[in-house]
Design a protein around this motif. Structure first.
Motif, PDB file in Angstrom:
ATOM      1  N   ILE A  19       0.861  -1.182   0.000  1.00  0.00           N
ATOM      2  CA  ILE A  19       0.000   0.000   0.000  1.00  0.00           C
ATOM      3  C   ILE A  19       0.896   1.230   0.000  1.00  0.00           C
ATOM      4  CG2 ILE A  19      -1.641   1.362   1.351  1.00  0.00           C
ATOM      5  CD1 ILE A  19      -2.716  -1.237   2.477  1.00  0.00           C
ATOM      6  N   LEU A  20       0.543   2.200  -0.831  1.00  0.00           N
ATOM      7  CA  LEU A  20       1.240   3.475  -0.883  1.00  0.00           C
ATOM      8  C   LEU A  20       0.201   4.571  -0.756  1.00  0.00           C
ATOM      9  CD1 LEU A  20       3.758   5.258  -1.494  1.00  0.00           C
ATOM     10  CD2 LEU A  20       3.240   4.932  -3.926  1.00  0.00           C
ATOM     11  N   ARG A  21       0.444   5.519   0.132  1.00  0.00           N
ATOM     12  CA  ARG A  21      -0.455   6.664   0.296  1.00  0.00           C
ATOM     13  C   ARG A  21       0.266   7.931  -0.159  1.00  0.00           C
ATOM     14  NH1 ARG A  21      -0.454   3.534   4.316  1.00  0.00           N
ATOM     15  NH2 ARG A  21      -2.276   2.403   5.023  1.00  0.00           N
ATOM     16  N   LEU A  22      -0.416   8.680  -1.041  1.00  0.00           N
ATOM     17  CA  LEU A  22       0.126   9.925  -1.578  1.00  0.00           C
ATOM     18  C   LEU A  22      -0.929  11.011  -1.491  1.00  0.00           C
ATOM     19  CD1 LEU A  22       1.638   8.494  -4.895  1.00  0.00           C
ATOM     20  CD2 LEU A  22       2.913   9.079  -2.828  1.00  0.00           C
ATOM     21  N   ARG A  23      -0.472  12.255  -1.454  1.00  0.00           N
ATOM     22  CA  ARG A  23      -1.418  13.377  -1.512  1.00  0.00           C
ATOM     23  C   ARG A  23      -2.213  13.307  -2.814  1.00  0.00           C
ATOM     24  NH1 ARG A  23       0.982  17.731  -2.641  1.00  0.00           N
ATOM     25  NH2 ARG A  23       2.972  16.761  -3.037  1.00  0.00           N
ATOM     26  N   ASN A  24      -3.494  13.713  -2.751  1.00  0.00           N
ATOM     27  CA  ASN A  24      -4.351  13.672  -3.942  1.00  0.00           C
ATOM     28  C   ASN A  24      -3.748  14.444  -5.110  1.00  0.00           C
ATOM     29  OD1 ASN A  24      -6.395  11.998  -3.015  1.00  0.00           O
ATOM     30  ND2 ASN A  24      -7.617  13.687  -2.207  1.00  0.00           N
ATOM     31  N   GLY A  25      -3.220  15.635  -4.846  1.00  0.00           N
ATOM     32  CA  GLY A  25      -2.655  16.451  -5.920  1.00  0.00           C
ATOM     33  C   GLY A  25      -1.503  15.766  -6.624  1.00  0.00           C
ATOM     34  N   LEU A  26      -0.652  15.095  -5.872  1.00  0.00           N
ATOM     35  CA  LEU A  26       0.466  14.380  -6.471  1.00  0.00           C
ATOM     36  C   LEU A  26      -0.035  13.204  -7.301  1.00  0.00           C
ATOM     37  CD1 LEU A  26       3.472  13.794  -6.884  1.00  0.00           C
ATOM     38  CD2 LEU A  26       3.410  12.500  -4.738  1.00  0.00           C
ATOM     39  N   PHE A  27      -0.981  12.448  -6.764  1.00  0.00           N
ATOM     40  CA  PHE A  27      -1.495  11.322  -7.544  1.00  0.00           C
ATOM     41  C   PHE A  27      -2.135  11.810  -8.838  1.00  0.00           C
ATOM     42  CE2 PHE A  27      -4.957   8.635  -8.961  1.00  0.00           C
ATOM     43  CZ  PHE A  27      -4.216   7.518  -9.329  1.00  0.00           C
ATOM     44  N   ASP A  28      -2.864  12.920  -8.785  1.00  0.00           N
ATOM     45  CA  ASP A  28      -3.483  13.459 -10.003  1.00  0.00           C
ATOM     46  C   ASP A  28      -2.422  13.804 -11.052  1.00  0.00           C
ATOM     47  OD1 ASP A  28      -5.939  13.168  -8.775  1.00  0.00           O
ATOM     48  OD2 ASP A  28      -6.083  15.283  -8.180  1.00  0.00           O
ATOM     49  N   LYS A  29      -1.274  14.337 -10.627  1.00  0.00           N
ATOM     50  CA  LYS A  29      -0.187  14.641 -11.562  1.00  0.00           C
ATOM     51  C   LYS A  29       0.399  13.358 -12.151  1.00  0.00           C
ATOM     52  CE  LYS A  29       1.216  18.939  -9.306  1.00  0.00           C
ATOM     53  NZ  LYS A  29       2.266  19.606  -8.519  1.00  0.00           N
ATOM     54  N   ILE A  30       0.547  12.337 -11.304  1.00  0.00           N
ATOM     55  CA  ILE A  30       1.073  11.055 -11.790  1.00  0.00           C
ATOM     56  C   ILE A  30       0.117  10.461 -12.821  1.00  0.00           C
ATOM     57  CG2 ILE A  30       1.572   8.660 -11.116  1.00  0.00           C
ATOM     58  CD1 ILE A  30       2.591   9.865  -8.427  1.00  0.00           C
ATOM     59  N   ALA A  31      -1.173  10.461 -12.497  1.00  0.00           N
ATOM     60  CA  ALA A  31      -2.172   9.900 -13.411  1.00  0.00           C
ATOM     61  C   ALA A  31      -2.199  10.675 -14.731  1.00  0.00           C
ATOM     62  CB  ALA A  31      -3.545   9.904 -12.749  1.00  0.00           C
ATOM     63  N   ALA A  32      -2.050  11.999 -14.666  1.00  0.00           N
ATOM     64  CA  ALA A  32      -2.055  12.815 -15.887  1.00  0.00           C
ATOM     65  C   ALA A  32      -0.807  12.549 -16.730  1.00  0.00           C
ATOM     66  CB  ALA A  32      -2.146  14.296 -15.527  1.00  0.00           C
ATOM     67  N   SER A  33       0.291  12.170 -16.084  1.00  0.00           N
ATOM     68  CA  SER A  33       1.541  11.899 -16.797  1.00  0.00           C
ATOM     69  C   SER A  33       1.610  10.486 -17.353  1.00  0.00           C
ATOM     70  CB  SER A  33       2.735  12.094 -15.857  1.00  0.00           C
ATOM     71  OG  SER A  33       2.782  13.407 -15.385  1.00  0.00           O
ATOM     72  N   ALA A  34       0.727   9.615 -16.878  1.00  0.00           N
ATOM     73  CA  ALA A  34       0.753   8.213 -17.322  1.00  0.00           C
ATOM     74  C   ALA A  34       0.507   8.147 -18.827  1.00  0.00           C
ATOM     75  CB  ALA A  34      -0.296   7.408 -16.569  1.00  0.00           C
ATOM     76  N   PRO A  35       1.127   7.184 -19.489  1.00  0.00           N
ATOM     77  CA  PRO A  35       0.960   7.090 -20.944  1.00  0.00           C
ATOM     78  C   PRO A  35      -0.484   6.775 -21.314  1.00  0.00           C
ATOM     79  CG  PRO A  35       2.142   5.175 -20.093  1.00  0.00           C
ATOM     80  CD  PRO A  35       1.987   6.136 -18.958  1.00  0.00           C
ATOM     81  N   ASP A  36      -0.860   7.163 -22.528  1.00  0.00           N
ATOM     82  CA  ASP A  36      -2.200   6.837 -23.023  1.00  0.00           C
ATOM     83  C   ASP A  36      -2.388   5.331 -22.965  1.00  0.00           C
ATOM     84  OD1 ASP A  36      -2.703   9.493 -23.509  1.00  0.00           O
ATOM     85  OD2 ASP A  36      -2.135   9.385 -25.613  1.00  0.00           O
TER      86      ASP A  36
END
Length: 153
Positions: A129-146
């Protein structure tokens, strides 16, 4: 001269403290690696250091594991790389010398949003399990490849 401490005694004490401190640091960081679940991740997911990062998020704060409650805190000690194949997770070598980098495939990451943070369940069945701030996860998800599919098999 009966109360004088020799140079050899002082050097011996200093060396003893250095050895004891190093061993204590190694034991504590190993325990944190077990409690955070990192060793389980390392067994389940290998890293491919040749896979380039699409985007890197360095000096990330997050927590891993279930014990102690809330997990082991990595204050600014994590690095997350967004790669084509998945999310590369690595920890500061000082904070966690046995925690080698891992790449978790996108479909093995199941995000669960909560108030202020995102809980990432890693693996199916759960490996970590990894817990991250919502804002950081949103940036990671936006950077994920199509085509990156979180939590789908």
């Amino acid at each position: 001269m009966g109360g004088d401490i020799s140079v050899v005694s002082i050097v011996s004490i200093v060396i003893g403290f250095a050895i004891f401190g190093s061993l204590l640091w190694l034991v504590i960081t190993c325990l944190l690696g077990v409690m955070s679940g990192w060793l389980g991740l390392r067994e389940a997911y290998a890293d491919n250091p040749n896979e380039p990062a699409i985007e890197r998020f360095g000096s990330v704060s997050g927590s891993m594991g279930r014990f102690p409650p809330g997990g082991v805190q990595y204050g600014f000690g994590l690095t997350i790389d967004v790669c084509e194949r998945g999310m590369r997770l690595s920890a500061s070598r000082f904070l966690s010398p046995l925690s080698r980098p891992v790449i978790i495939p996108w479909n093995d990451i199941k995000p669960e949003k909560a108030f202020g943070y995102t809980r990432l369940v890693l693996g199916e069945p759960e490996v970590g399990i990894l817990r991250l701030r919502n804002g950081l996860f949103d940036k990671i998800a936006a950077s994920a490849p199509d085509g990156a599919m979180f939590g789908s098999k």
